[in-house]
Write a protein that holds these residues in place. Structure first.
Motif, PDB file in Angstrom:
ATOM      1  N   THR A   1      54.138 -10.233  44.494  1.00 48.96           N
ATOM      2  CA  THR A   1      55.050 -11.550  43.581  1.00 48.96           C
ATOM      3  C   THR A   1      55.372 -11.187  42.328  1.00 48.96           C
ATOM      4  N   MET A   2      55.255 -10.292  41.868  1.00 48.90           N
ATOM      5  CA  MET A   2      56.219 -10.102  40.322  1.00 48.90           C
ATOM      6  C   MET A   2      56.669  -8.704  40.432  1.00 48.90           C
ATOM      7  N   ARG A   3      56.286  -8.203  41.315  1.00 49.00           N
ATOM      8  CA  ARG A   3      57.192  -7.165  40.883  1.00 49.00           C
ATOM      9  C   ARG A   3      58.506  -6.597  40.657  1.00 49.00           C
ATOM     10  N   GLY A   4      59.393  -8.068  40.734  1.00 51.65           N
ATOM     11  CA  GLY A   4      60.369  -7.514  40.092  1.00 51.65           C
ATOM     12  C   GLY A   4      60.233  -7.559  38.585  1.00 51.65           C
ATOM     13  N   VAL A   5      59.563  -7.633  37.649  1.00 54.87           N
ATOM     14  CA  VAL A   5      59.227  -7.681  36.493  1.00 54.87           C
ATOM     15  C   VAL A   5      58.865  -5.649  37.013  1.00 54.87           C
ATOM     16  N   TYR A   6      59.779  -5.534  35.411  1.00 57.01           N
ATOM     17  CA  TYR A   6      59.570  -4.082  34.813  1.00 57.01           C
ATOM     18  C   TYR A   6      58.154  -3.929  34.539  1.00 57.01           C
ATOM     19  N   GLY A   7      57.329  -4.590  33.445  1.00 53.43           N
ATOM     20  CA  GLY A   7      56.105  -4.281  33.330  1.00 53.43           C
ATOM     21  C   GLY A   7      56.173  -5.811  31.951  1.00 53.43           C
ATOM     22  N   GLN A   8      54.509  -5.832  31.821  1.00 58.18           N
ATOM     23  CA  GLN A   8      53.976  -6.731  31.429  1.00 58.18           C
ATOM     24  C   GLN A   8      53.108  -6.620  30.565  1.00 58.18           C
ATOM     25  N   TYR A   9      53.133  -7.180  29.226  1.00 56.75           N
ATOM     26  CA  TYR A   9      51.832  -7.209  28.017  1.00 56.75           C
ATOM     27  C   TYR A   9      51.169  -8.101  28.120  1.00 56.75           C
ATOM     28  N   LYS A  10      50.011  -8.241  28.375  1.00 56.72           N
ATOM     29  CA  LYS A  10      48.765 -10.157  27.725  1.00 56.72           C
ATOM     30  C   LYS A  10      48.205  -9.602  26.987  1.00 56.72           C
ATOM     31  N   ASN A  11      48.511 -10.378  25.755  1.00 57.50           N
ATOM     32  CA  ASN A  11      47.900 -10.077  24.283  1.00 57.50           C
ATOM     33  C   ASN A  11      46.276 -10.792  24.940  1.00 57.50           C
ATOM     34  N   ASN A  12      46.242 -11.566  25.567  1.00 55.91           N
ATOM     35  CA  ASN A  12      44.816 -12.839  25.612  1.00 55.91           C
ATOM     36  C   ASN A  12      43.265 -11.617  26.945  1.00 55.91           C
ATOM     37  N   GLU A  13      44.766 -11.115  26.877  1.00 53.19           N
ATOM     38  CA  GLU A  13      43.739 -10.138  28.142  1.00 53.19           C
ATOM     39  C   GLU A  13      43.873  -8.399  27.653  1.00 53.19           C
ATOM     40  N   LYS A  14      43.990  -8.735  26.781  1.00 54.88           N
ATOM     41  CA  LYS A  14      44.422  -6.802  26.737  1.00 54.88           C
ATOM     42  C   LYS A  14      44.356  -5.655  27.561  1.00 54.88           C
TER      43      LYS A  14
ATOM     44  N   PRO B   1      54.470  -0.440  40.100  1.00 51.34           N
ATOM     45  CA  PRO B   1      54.281   0.547  40.539  1.00 51.34           C
ATOM     46  C   PRO B   1      55.406   0.830  41.327  1.00 51.34           C
ATOM     47  N   LYS B   2      56.385  -0.414  41.445  1.00 50.56           N
ATOM     48  CA  LYS B   2      57.625   0.329  42.084  1.00 50.56           C
ATOM     49  C   LYS B   2      59.007   0.447  41.445  1.00 50.56           C
ATOM     50  N   LEU B   3      58.696   0.736  40.639  1.00 53.73           N
ATOM     51  CA  LEU B   3      60.522   0.321  39.627  1.00 53.73           C
ATOM     52  C   LEU B   3      61.637   1.947  40.540  1.00 53.73           C
ATOM     53  N   HIS B   4      62.336   1.134  40.382  1.00 51.34           N
ATOM     54  CA  HIS B   4      63.141   2.347  41.055  1.00 51.34           C
ATOM     55  C   HIS B   4      64.272   2.852  40.301  1.00 51.34           C
ATOM     56  N   SER B   5      64.964   4.067  41.274  1.00 54.11           N
ATOM     57  CA  SER B   5      65.744   4.923  39.775  1.00 54.11           C
ATOM     58  C   SER B   5      66.845   4.565  40.123  1.00 54.11           C
ATOM     59  N   ASP B   6      67.907   4.326  38.561  1.00 53.57           N
ATOM     60  CA  ASP B   6      68.830   4.449  38.417  1.00 53.57           C
ATOM     61  C   ASP B   6      69.368   5.226  38.487  1.00 53.57           C
ATOM     62  N   GLN B   7      70.839   5.331  37.696  1.00 46.73           N
ATOM     63  CA  GLN B   7      71.791   6.844  37.391  1.00 46.73           C
ATOM     64  C   GLN B   7      71.247   7.530  36.466  1.00 46.73           C
TER      65      GLN B   7
END
Length: 331
Positions: A99-112, A118-124
Motif C-alpha cells: 500500500t506504500m509503494r508509491g513512496v521511494y524509500g523511508q527511514y524510521k529512526n525510532n525503529e532503526k 522493491p518495485k521502483l520503475h526505471s526512467d530515462q
C-alpha cells in the motif's frame, strides 16, 4: 555481482583494517533483516512478492556496502563517523508494504529500519536497480545528517520567537537536508553506474505558480538551486563559481556533526543572524509546499511558494559571501 555465498554476505570492497568490521556489520544487518521480514510479512501479512522482496533486500546490502566504500575513498576522514553512525542507527532493512509503494524509500529512526521500495520503475536516466540504489543512499544520508538536525533543535529552542517561526526555520534546514542527501545520493549512484551525471534542465511542478526551475535531481529538484544559493552565503563557498564545487564543499561540511551550529555561528559573527532567520523561514515555506504537493503538508504552502522564493532570492543573492573561511586557531 552476487555478494551472498552460502547464506553469508561477502564484500568485494577493501576498507583497509576495517574490511572485516564492515563485512561483519552487513552480515548482522542481513540476518536481522531476514528475521524482521519473516515476522512482518511471511505468514499473516504477505506482500505477494516474496521473491522480489528478498532479492531487493539482498541487493540493498551491496548498495550500503558501496555507500561506505564511496566515503572511504573520497571522504576518508569522515568514514569512521559515517560507519559508526550506521552501526548505531541502521539495524534492519525491509520492504515497504504494497500500500506504500508509491513512496521511494523511508527511514524510521525510532525503529532503526530502512524501508525500500522493491518495485521502483526505471526512467530515462537510471534503471530500476540504479534508482533503488539512489533512494537507499538518500535515506542513508538522512541518517548521517540527523546529528546536526538534532543539534538544530537545541539551537532553535534558545531563540526568542514564536513556535511557528521556529518550526519554519527547522523546515528550512530540513530542505537543506533533503537537497544535500539527494545530491550525495546522485553522485554515488552515477559513480557506481559509470554514467555521467546529466546537466541541469528546466522542470515544472505545482510550486512557484508553475514557473520552471533548473535541476538535475531525480527528485526534490525545486530544492537544488535555493540550496546552492544558500551555500554561497557562507565564507569559503561564496567565492566558488562552479555549482558542482559549491555542492561538493557544502556536502563535505555537512558530514560534520557541528554543521548547523557553524552556520548559526558564522551568521552571528557577521551580525547577520536576523537574515539567517528570514532565509530559513522562506525555505521552510518552500519545503512544506513540496511536501504538500504529495499530501504531507498544508496546501496553502503551495500558494505561498512563489512569493517565498521571490523573497528568498532577493536576499540570498545579496548575502553571497566571497571571503575566505574563518580560521580558528587552537592554543
Amino acid at each position: 555481482m552476487n555478494r551472498i555465498n552460502n547464506g553469508n554476505y561477502i564484500t568485494p570492497n577493501q576498507f583497509g583494517n576495517y574490511t572485516v568490521f564492515v563485512n561483519d556489520y552487513i552480515n548482522q544487518l542481513y540476518s536481522r533483516s531476514l528475521e524482521l521480514y519473516a515476522k512482518r510479512y511471511a505468514q499473516n501479512n504477505p506482500t505477494g512478492t516474496p521473491r522480489i522482496d528478498i532479492e531487493k533486500i539482498e541487493e540493498s546490502l551491496g548498495y550500503i556496502d558501496d555507500y561506505l566504500y564511496y566515503f572511504f575513498q573520497f571522504n576518508n576522514e569522515s568514514f569512521i563517523s559515517i560507519f559508526e553512525n550506521l552501526i548505531d542507527n541502521l539495524k534492519f532493512i525491509t520492504v515497504l508494504p504494497p500500500t506504500m509503494r508509491g513512496v521511494y524509500g523511508q527511514y524510521k529512526n525510532n525503529e532503526k529500519v530502512l524501508y525500500i521500495n522493491p518495485k521502483l520503475h526505471s526512467d530515462q536516466r537510471l534503471t530500476s536497480d540504479e534508482r533503488t540504489r539512489l533512494y537507499i543512499c538518500h535515506e542513508l544520508g538522512h541518517i548521517q545528517n540527523s546529528k546536526w538536525m538534532n543539534n538544530l533543535i537545541i539551537i532553535l529552542n534558545d531563540i526568542n520567537c514564536s513556535i511557528e517561526d521556529k518550526q519554519l526555520m527547522y523546515d528550512g534546514f530540513s530542505l537543506l537536508d533533503e537537497a544535500i542527501t539527494q545530491d550525495r545520493a546522485e553522485n554515488i549512484t552515477y559513480y557506481f553506474s559509470s554514467k555521467t551525471r546529466p546537466s541541469m534542465t528546466q522542470r515544472v511542478t505545482v510550486l512557484f505558480d508553475r514557473s520552471p526551475h533548473k535541476t538535475n535531481f531525480d527528485y526534490y529538484g525545486e530544492f537544488q538551486v535555493p540550496t546552492i544559493d544558500f551555500a554561497r552565503t557562507l565564507r569559503g563557498i561564496g567565492k566558488l563559481e562552479d555549482i558542482d564545487l559549491v555542492m561538493k564543499e557544502f556536502n563535505t561540511r555537512a558530514l560534520k556533526e557541528e554543521f548547523s551550529k557553524k552556520i548559526f555561528d558564522e551568521y552571528t559573527t557577521d551580525g547577520q543572524i536576523s537574515n539567517l532567520y528570514y532565509l530559513l523561514k522562506q525555505l521552510g515555506i518552500i519545503k512544506n509546499a513540496a511536501y504538500a504537493a504529495f499530501g504531507y503538508s498544508d496546501y496553502r504552502y503551495i500558494r505561498q511558494s512563489s512569493q517565498a522564493l521571490a523573497k528568498y532570492n532577493e536576499l540570498v543573492r545579496e548575502m553571497r559571501d566571497y571571503r575566505d573561511p574563518i580560521i580558528t586557531r587552537s592554543l
